[in-house]
Design a protein around this motif. Structure first.
Motif, mmCIF file in Angstrom:
data_model
loop_
_atom_site.group_PDB
_atom_site.id
_atom_site.type_symbol
_atom_site.label_atom_id
_atom_site.label_comp_id
_atom_site.label_asym_id
_atom_site.label_seq_id
_atom_site.Cartn_x
_atom_site.Cartn_y
_atom_site.Cartn_z
ATOM 1 N N SER A 281 0.831 -1.188 0.000
ATOM 2 C CA SER A 281 0.000 0.000 0.000
ATOM 3 C C SER A 281 0.871 1.245 0.000
ATOM 4 O O SER A 281 1.785 1.387 0.827
ATOM 5 N N LEU A 282 0.567 2.149 -0.899
ATOM 6 C CA LEU A 282 1.319 3.410 -0.962
ATOM 7 C C LEU A 282 0.954 4.330 0.201
ATOM 8 O O LEU A 282 1.780 5.088 0.698
ATOM 9 N N ILE A 283 -0.310 4.245 0.646
ATOM 10 C CA ILE A 283 -0.730 5.104 1.772
ATOM 11 C C ILE A 283 0.003 4.692 3.045
ATOM 12 O O ILE A 283 0.494 5.536 3.804
ATOM 13 N N GLU A 284 0.113 3.369 3.265
ATOM 14 C CA GLU A 284 0.829 2.906 4.458
ATOM 15 C C GLU A 284 2.318 3.252 4.359
ATOM 16 O O GLU A 284 2.957 3.579 5.365
ATOM 17 N N LYS A 285 2.843 3.165 3.145
ATOM 18 C CA LYS A 285 4.262 3.510 2.976
ATOM 19 C C LYS A 285 4.507 4.972 3.348
ATOM 20 O O LYS A 285 5.490 5.321 4.006
ATOM 21 N N GLU A 286 3.536 5.835 2.982
ATOM 22 C CA GLU A 286 3.678 7.258 3.306
ATOM 23 C C GLU A 286 3.590 7.473 4.822
ATOM 24 O O GLU A 286 4.351 8.258 5.406
ATOM 25 N N LYS A 287 2.671 6.762 5.468
ATOM 26 C CA LYS A 287 2.541 6.900 6.932
ATOM 27 C C LYS A 287 3.814 6.454 7.641
ATOM 28 O O LYS A 287 4.304 7.110 8.567
ATOM 29 N N VAL A 288 4.362 5.302 7.197
ATOM 30 C CA VAL A 288 5.575 4.777 7.837
ATOM 31 C C VAL A 288 6.740 5.740 7.643
ATOM 32 O O VAL A 288 7.531 5.990 8.558
ATOM 33 N N SER A 289 6.839 6.327 6.452
ATOM 34 C CA SER A 289 7.955 7.252 6.203
ATOM 35 C C SER A 289 7.825 8.488 7.090
ATOM 36 O O SER A 289 8.824 9.020 7.591
ATOM 37 N N LYS A 290 6.566 8.954 7.329
ATOM 38 C CA LYS A 290 6.375 10.094 8.229
ATOM 39 C C LYS A 290 6.789 9.743 9.659
ATOM 40 O O LYS A 290 7.431 10.540 10.350
ATOM 41 N N LEU A 291 6.425 8.548 10.111
ATOM 42 C CA LEU A 291 6.797 8.137 11.471
ATOM 43 C C LEU A 291 8.312 8.012 11.613
ATOM 44 O O LEU A 291 8.892 8.407 12.629
ATOM 45 N N VAL A 292 8.963 7.436 10.583
ATOM 46 C CA VAL A 292 10.425 7.305 10.636
ATOM 47 C C VAL A 292 11.084 8.675 10.699
ATOM 48 O O VAL A 292 12.019 8.905 11.470
ATOM 49 N N HIS A 293 10.544 9.624 9.902
ATOM 50 C CA HIS A 293 11.110 10.967 9.928
ATOM 51 C C HIS A 293 10.904 11.628 11.293
ATOM 52 O O HIS A 293 11.816 12.297 11.813
ATOM 53 N N ALA A 294 9.722 11.414 11.917
ATOM 54 C CA ALA A 294 9.456 12.007 13.223
ATOM 55 C C ALA A 294 10.375 11.418 14.290
ATOM 56 O O ALA A 294 10.844 12.129 15.188
ATOM 57 N N ILE A 295 10.657 10.096 14.206
ATOM 58 C CA ILE A 295 11.565 9.478 15.190
ATOM 59 C C ILE A 295 12.985 10.013 14.994
ATOM 60 O O ILE A 295 13.705 10.292 15.963
ATOM 61 N N LYS A 296 13.394 10.195 13.717
ATOM 62 C CA LYS A 296 14.741 10.719 13.466
ATOM 63 C C LYS A 296 14.891 12.142 13.993
ATOM 64 O O LYS A 296 15.934 12.510 14.545
#
Length: 780
Positions: A281-296
């Motif tokens: 899913s592209l939507i889930e991929k976008e959500k995960v990338s946002k979370l990874v960026h927030a953790i970084k």
């Protein structure tokens, strides 16, 4: 000019209409005539095709006839049509694809022709009467077909949600309240409300006269009254009874199990899987990338790791594997919650429900004494049961049960309950003790508050609220002498020294010293010598709160020898064992002058206490040692008179001490209290009571020990005297033996007061009691 011809698809010939009167130029007429001739040729060819095709497609043709003729009847102005519009349908052609193309062309052309026809009809002359009749016949045939078609169309209509006649939809009909119409029909024309001029009187007359009034229903959507049929009334009755609308419906038919435990050969659905089920899913991929960026960036903190240094809490009974725990000898399983019984039911049997008396008793009881922590209640159905108000409390108690459960298993010892009851001797083995009432001493007209027996046991003195002191002979119950003292006598005490014959009387704020002269000559002489020795010390007397005075005149002839004036009312007097010292008690919160000790031989008084240590109720001297017992409301203080210090404080565990007595041995004390208790203190054992006796039902007024026999007694406002056997052993390791042996009754309860004082005979196992009924009774 060609005659104007109209073609009806439902028939095989055309009807000639009236010739048109042209208003155009000659050129237009010639061009239109050529065009019409071409159309007539086409018309003849297509007519032959139509006849063949109509035999196959009657249903479609009927619908077209219906719609075509309906348009003709609705538009009264369109009595004729142009020849161009006759075959505008072009429904008959060689193939389906040509049909579709020609339909589209017909729709475009029909719009232009309608405009032309409208202008053309303006200048059209009136039709002949014959044509009018034929038109009316045609209209009648069309309307008949229309009615039949309507019946067929809605014969099996299952839609009961809205009325077909009114097209406003499922909306509140109140919206049309202020309008003259109630909606629109299928053609978009207004449906006007029926004129309803009925008032309540007309409605009442309809109710009386119309037999179908009860089954008439007003339809708000169409504004008309509908009479229900028998089938509809039966349907309504079935629905009101909660039954199914369909009579033939079986509500108990077996359920078809589509999904069961049996593995089926073919799947229930054979739909292929979606594309999204195997593509990321592209939507889930976008959500995960946002979370990874927030953790970084540090906006989201990851979970903290538990610090091992802090205390770890774990569930004791989380993983209870029976095979592993069976090896542990001392394993203790978690205590199980008791299963609910009939009381917890929402509809318990009637014998489990509380009556009004049981409910009142349940409310009065302490929470720990109640058999049930709740009141059983009855509900007609499970839906009416409210939420349990004590749910959190009950869960908390369950957690406490688990938390406070013992961690170690103890082996239970099988003990016979009868072995736990102490083996008490039988009362027959404990004789002698008083059992029967022998004598009654009558003569006082008021409450007899205090009695005292002479050391020889021959004479009995009593003080009453009638203002007199009486001397009785014990064996004959004869009153030997009466001394009026001028007020209510609170307390009297006979001097315990057998060589002296003196009596102390507390009346108001004065303590009187009486010499009754009821003894032999030797004793009377020694008494006179004791009283005469006082005059030598008169000069030494110091001025203080207590005044000593001699008595003259009539009082001296009655036997009163001395008066000791106190600052307040005296409630108790008591003698020392040697007979020279006398203690008096004046209860008062505000002063430290509550206790005075008087020395008769030297005529001097002293206050042993500098501070107020509570409201003093009673005092007593130790029979052997130089100790002084002071009883306050809640405790008993023991003072050493030589060292002038407090040696011990006894906690009575009662609300208000009323009386006190010291054992002849001096190591035991009993205290009576107004809260129906009697406390036995062992001075060598503890400062708390060795034994608490709750035999009386009302306040304990007096207690007493026997000088020689192992007996003690208590008198109460319930009109009884309870005699107990109390053996004290010389062995300090052996506890005293206390056994109640007899309840003595005889006094009449007067003004809620029973027995006021009790005392033993000095040598015999007899007991004297004085009561509020004005009598003194001897039990032997």
């Amino acid at each position: 000019m060609f005659p104007r011809v109209t073609f009806d698809p439902g028939c095989s010939h055309a009807l000639p209409l009236t010739p048109d009167v042209p208003t155009c130029s000659v050129m237009e007429e010639s061009s239109s005539s050529t065009r019409r001739s071409e159309q007539e040729e086409e018309m003849e060819k297509q007519t032959e095709k139509t006849v063949k095709k109509r035999s196959k497609e009657e249903e479609e043709e009927e619908e077209e006839v219906f719609t075509f003729n309906k348009k003709c009847t609705e538009e009264e102005e369109d009595l004729s049509d142009s020849e161009d519009s006759v075959f505008s349908g072009l429904e008959d052609s060689g193939s389906d694809s040509e049909d579709d193309e020609e339909d589209e062309e017909e729709e475009e052309g029909s719009a232009d022709e309608k405009a032309q026809n409208a202008e053309y009809l303006k200048v059209e002359p009136e039709q002949t009467p014959q044509i009018k009749e034929e038109e009316e016949k045609k209209k009648g045939a069309v309307t008949e077909g229309e009615e039949e078609k309507q019946e067929d169309e809605y014969q099996h209509d299952s839609s009961d949600e809205e009325d077909i006649r009114n097209t406003v939809g499922n909306i509140p009909m109140e919206w049309y309240k202020d309008f003259p119409h109630i909606g629109y029909n299928l053609d978009g024309k207004k449906i006007y409300k029926p004129i309803r001029n009925k008032d309540e009187l007309d409605d009442f007359l309809d109710k009386m006269e119309d037999p179908d009034y009860w089954r008439t229903v007003h339809d708000k959507q169409t504004g008309s009254d509908i009479v229900l049929s028998d089938e509809q009334v039966e349907l309504v009755n079935r629905l009101q009874r909660g039954q199914f609308g369909d009579v033939n419906f079986n509500e108990y038919q077996p359920q078809v199990e589509f999904f069961s435990q049996d593995v089926m050969l073919h799947p229930v659905t054979n739909r292929p899987a979606d594309k999204r089920s195997f593509i990321p899913s592209l939507i889930e991929k976008e959500k995960v990338s946002k979370l990874v960026h927030a953790i970084k960036m540090g906006w989201i903190k990851p979970r903290r790791t538990e610090d091992a240094s802090r205390g770890r809490y774990y569930d004791l009974w989380a993983n209870e594997d029976s095979s592993i725990l069976a090896r542990h000898k001392m394993h203790l399983p978690a205590p199980k919650a008791p299963l609910p019984g009939h009381q917890e039911s929402y509809n318990p049997p009637p014998e489990y429900l509380f009556t009004d008396e049981e409910h009142a008793l349940w409310e009065q009881q302490d929470a720990s004494d109640r058999k049930l922590p709740f009141v059983p209640r009855k509900f007609s159905s499970l839906r009416q049961v409210p939420a349990f108000p004590r749910f959190l409390h009950e869960r908390f108690e369950r957690c406490l049960d688990l938390y406070l459960c013992p961690r170690q298993r103890k082996m239970r010892v099988n003990v016979n309950p009868e072995d736990l009851i102490p083996k008490l001797p039988k009362p027959k083995d404990l004789q002698p003790f008083p059992t029967t009432q022998s004598l009654v001493y009558r003569g006082h007209s008021g409450l007899v508050r205090s009695i005292s027996v002479s050391p020889s046991g021959q004479w009995l003195a009593s003080g009453s609220d009638d203002g007199s002191v009486r001397f009785w002979e014990v064996r004959s119950s004869r009153c030997m002498r009466t001394v009026p003292v001028g007020g209510a006598v609170k307390s009297i005490a006979w001097n315990p020294n057998p060589l002296v014959c003196l009596l102390a009387v507390a009346q108001g704020s004065v303590v009187l010293i009486l010499s009754p002269s009821l003894a032999d000559r030797q004793v009377i002489l020694s008494t006179e010598r004791l009283l005469s020795g006082q005059r030598e010390a008169e000069s030494v007397e110091e001025a203080g709160p207590v005044k000593w005075s001699d008595v003259e005149g009539e009082e001296l002839s009655q036997g009163i020898r001395l008066k000791i004036q106190h600052p307040k009312a005296v409630h108790q007097v008591t003698w020392h064992a040697k007979g020279d010292y006398l203690a008096s008690v004046m209860p008062d919160h505000s002063s430290h002058l509550q206790v005075f000790i008087h020395q008769v031989s030297r005529r001097r008084s002293q206050n042993p206490f500098r501070k107020n240590k509570g409201l003093v109720q009673c005092v007593s001297f130790h029979p052997v040692r130089p100790y002084f017992f002071v009883g306050t409301q809640r405790s008993v203080r023991i003072y050493n008179l030589v060292k002038q210090e407090m040696t011990k404080k006894l906690q009575a565990n009662s609300k208000w001490i009323s009386s006190m007595a010291v054992h002849p041995g001096g190591d035991h004390v009993i205290c009576g209290s107004y809260d129906c208790r009697l406390s036995w203190f062992d001075l060598d054992l503890s400062t708390k009571p060795y034994k608490m006796l709750r035999h009386h039902k009302k306040a304990v007024r007096g207690v007493a020990y026997h000088r020689l026999y192992p007996l003690f007694a208590s008198a109460s406002d319930d009109g009884s005297v309870i005699v107990c056997h109390g053996t004290v052993y010389s062995d300090l390791l052996q506890n005293p033996l206390i056994v109640p042996v007899k309840v003595l009754r005889g006094h009449v309860i007067t003004h809620d007061l029973g027995v006021l004082d009790v005392t033993f005979h000095p040598t015999q196992p007899w007991i004297f009691s004085s009561g509020a009924d004005g009598t003194i009774r001897l039990f032997t």
